[in-house]
Design an enzyme around this catalytic site. Structure first.
Site, short mmCIF file in Angstrom:
data_model
loop_
_atom_site.label_atom_id
_atom_site.label_comp_id
_atom_site.label_asym_id
_atom_site.label_seq_id
_atom_site.Cartn_x
_atom_site.Cartn_y
_atom_site.Cartn_z
N ASP A 215 0.83 -1.20 0.00
CA ASP A 215 0.00 0.00 0.00
C ASP A 215 0.87 1.26 0.00
OD1 ASP A 215 -2.73 1.16 0.37
OD2 ASP A 215 -1.85 1.90 2.23
N GLU A 263 14.87 -14.96 0.63
CA GLU A 263 15.24 -15.97 1.63
C GLU A 263 14.35 -17.21 1.52
OE1 GLU A 263 14.79 -14.10 5.40
OE2 GLU A 263 16.39 -12.63 5.08
#
Length: 546
Positions: A215, A263
């Site tokens: 956002d 990751e």
């Protein structure tokens, strides 16, 4: 399959590029399905409709905020970014949703809100209680006021919801809020803020979330140098020099997020909500940053062949330049639904139209739905990912006549009752032809639904082979079996017609005009309206195969 039938088990794939061609269905949880009878949609409600979404054929669900919130801004005022609002369920409910979606082959994307928190967030409560100069205040943008006694806002910056972007604390300092006063802006120059947000990204990624919608991605980095410069947020410069939006410094933040995303195996995805000039949008979509950015250009384009073709050409070129795939959007939780926009005279001021309860000018509903279906089918034929807002697959119109006493959007208050806001597209969607909330729940919903909503319900449209829902189901099934490659070939076409071929020869042809044109040779695979042999009617799209 019924709308709440058990989904077919289809284990989620590990394809790291799943997002490039995905159909992502936006769920506004508070208005999707209510399972506990409180008039508010909940996480269990989304889980109960996984069968419907699987049958629809979507690849992922994007969940608008479901975090603890006082609902000062529809859930975008987040009190705790690592929890579920108790009114919507629990973390266990969220885990059950992820498991059910993944079992059905559907991924989960969550909305994250990094620009600001709720004023109920523990950090802000600590900041307000702390003395001036305390490190707790440095997590937010808190400054001394202007004028001899500090009684004036520090700058002339304006909130997106109207009024000053500054509010005063009891001890005299001021805090920045680019949106509602209940949404204080975080200070992204503070290392503690950056570290805590990376913790949030890992928290949801560890729970199985596949991606993030970011956002106000263009608002995190701010130039707080005194004297404060005026922001030009409605006409942003191309050099990243606005003090509040689209600053170059924001990209270092997103580069650090990419390291977190990578990751995981497969890497987590992200898409930026960045209302910035098109040449700047590609920066957010770079592979070493968020990877994708929303393209809102068709959402803002008139129903017009030259506009659509130019917009498509430009955005495909930009996507290729950035290494991303394009995103296509016609509606979302912040704009008037496209079936209504297309049914209004060209150039209509939708803010004024909403204030008239949708009476002036009059909506041509038949034309609006016809055009909405044609535009949607064209968009679903394009290379890249397509974002579908809940209810657009039913052809829903804007609920324009919500009584003033029921309005919830902060824009209504902050604008001095001159802007109704976004409640009309956030009304709970209809599942059945009748009932106290048309199948949304067992009681009246938190926002009133139009009296005629039942005619557009899942129950009714599931039985109609010519319904908008039937068109979406057919289009998504065809797309799933054919969508590959990220290019198209433009085809010669009459004036007012946009036509292109995809990689294996199937074609999309849209007649934007009002009169019929000759139908190209081929077998109709999917159509947005009734077609007759040899003729493509006006405001209609067809997909053709040889």
């Amino acid at each position: 399959m019924s709308s709440n039938a058990s989904p077919v088990t289809q284990p989620i794939s590990t394809d790291p590029d799943w997002w490039r061609q995905a159909v992502v269905y936006q769920v506004y949880p508070r208005s999707f399905a209510d399972t506990d009878g409180d008039g508010l949609g909940d996480i269990a409600g989304v889980t109960s409709r996984i069968g419907y979404l699987r049958e629809l054929g979507v690849d992922a669900i994007w969940l608008s905020p479901f975090y603890p919130s006082a609902l000062a801004d529809g859930g975008y005022d987040v009190a705790d970014p690592r929890d579920v609002d108790p009114k919507l369920g629990s973390l266990e409910d969220f885990d059950a949703l992820v498991a059910a979606a993944h079992a059905a082959g559907i991924r989960i994307v969550v909305d994250i809100v990094p620009n600001h928190t709720s004023d109920l967030h523990a950090w802000f409560q600590e900041a307000v209680a702390a003395p001036i100069g305390d490190p707790a205040r440095d997590r937010y943008v808190i400054r001394d006021g202007a004028g001899p006694d500090g009684s004036e806002p520090p700058s002339d910056w304006v909130s997106n919801f109207g009024g000053s972007a500054w509010s005063r604390l009891p001890d005299g300092q001021w805090y920045l809020h680019l949106f509602a006063p209940e949404q204080p802006d975080l200070n992204w120059e503070n290392p503690e803020v950056r570290a805590d947000f990376e913790r949030t990204l890992r928290f949801w990624s560890d729970r199985g979330v596949d991606g993030f919608r970011v956002d106000v991605a263009h608002g995190l980095a701010k130039d707080l140098t005194v004297p404060y410069r005026t922001s030009n947020q409605h006409d942003l410069p191309l050099d990243g020099s606005d003090p509040l939006y689209d600053r170059d410094e924001v990209h270092e933040i997103f580069a650090s997020w990419r390291r977190v995303f990578d990751e995981y195996d497969p890497p987590r995805t992200a898409v930026a909500e960045a209302w910035v000039p098109a040449p700047r949008r590609v920066l957010y979509a770079r592979p070493d940053e968020l990877g994708q950015a929303f393209n809102f250009d068709l959402l803002e384009a008139p129903f017009d062949a030259p506009h659509f073709r130019e917009t498509i050409e430009r955005n495909l070129a930009q996507a290729e330049h950035s290494g991303a795939s394009s995103t296509w959007v016609l509606s979302n939780h912040d704009v008037v639904r496209h079936a209504s926009r297309y049914g209004l005279p060209s150039g209509t001021d939708t803010v004024a139209w909403l204030l008239s309860d949708g009476q002036e000018p009059a909506l041509d509903a038949a034309r609006g739905l016809r055009r909405a279906r044609a535009a949607s089918l064209l968009v679903l034929a394009l290379p890249g990912s397509s974002y579908v807002y809940q209810g657009e697959e039913l052809g829903l119109f804007e609920a324009a006549a919500i009584p003033e006493e029921d309005l919830q959007d902060p824009q209504w208050i902050r604008s001095g009752h001159t802007t109704k806001g976004r409640d009309g597209c956030r009304v709970p969607i209809p599942w059945t032809r009748s009932g106290p909330s048309f199948g949304f729940g067992s009681v009246a919903p938190h926002l009133p639904q139009p009296a005629d909503f039942g005619a557009s319900s899942v129950e009714v449209e599931s039985l109609d082979a010519d319904s908008t829902l039937a068109m979406y189901r057919a289009a998504l099934a065809f797309r799933r079996s054919t969508q590959s490659g990220e290019t198209l070939t433009w085809l010669d076409a009459p004036e007012g017609v946009v036509a292109f071929a995809r990689h294996d020869g199937w074609r999309s042809v849209t007649n934007f005009g009002t009169g019929p044109v000759p139908m190209p040779v081929g077998t109709v695979a999917v159509a947005s309206g009734r077609v007759e042999s040899g003729v493509l009617p006006g405001e209609t799209t067809v997909w053709l195969v040889d």
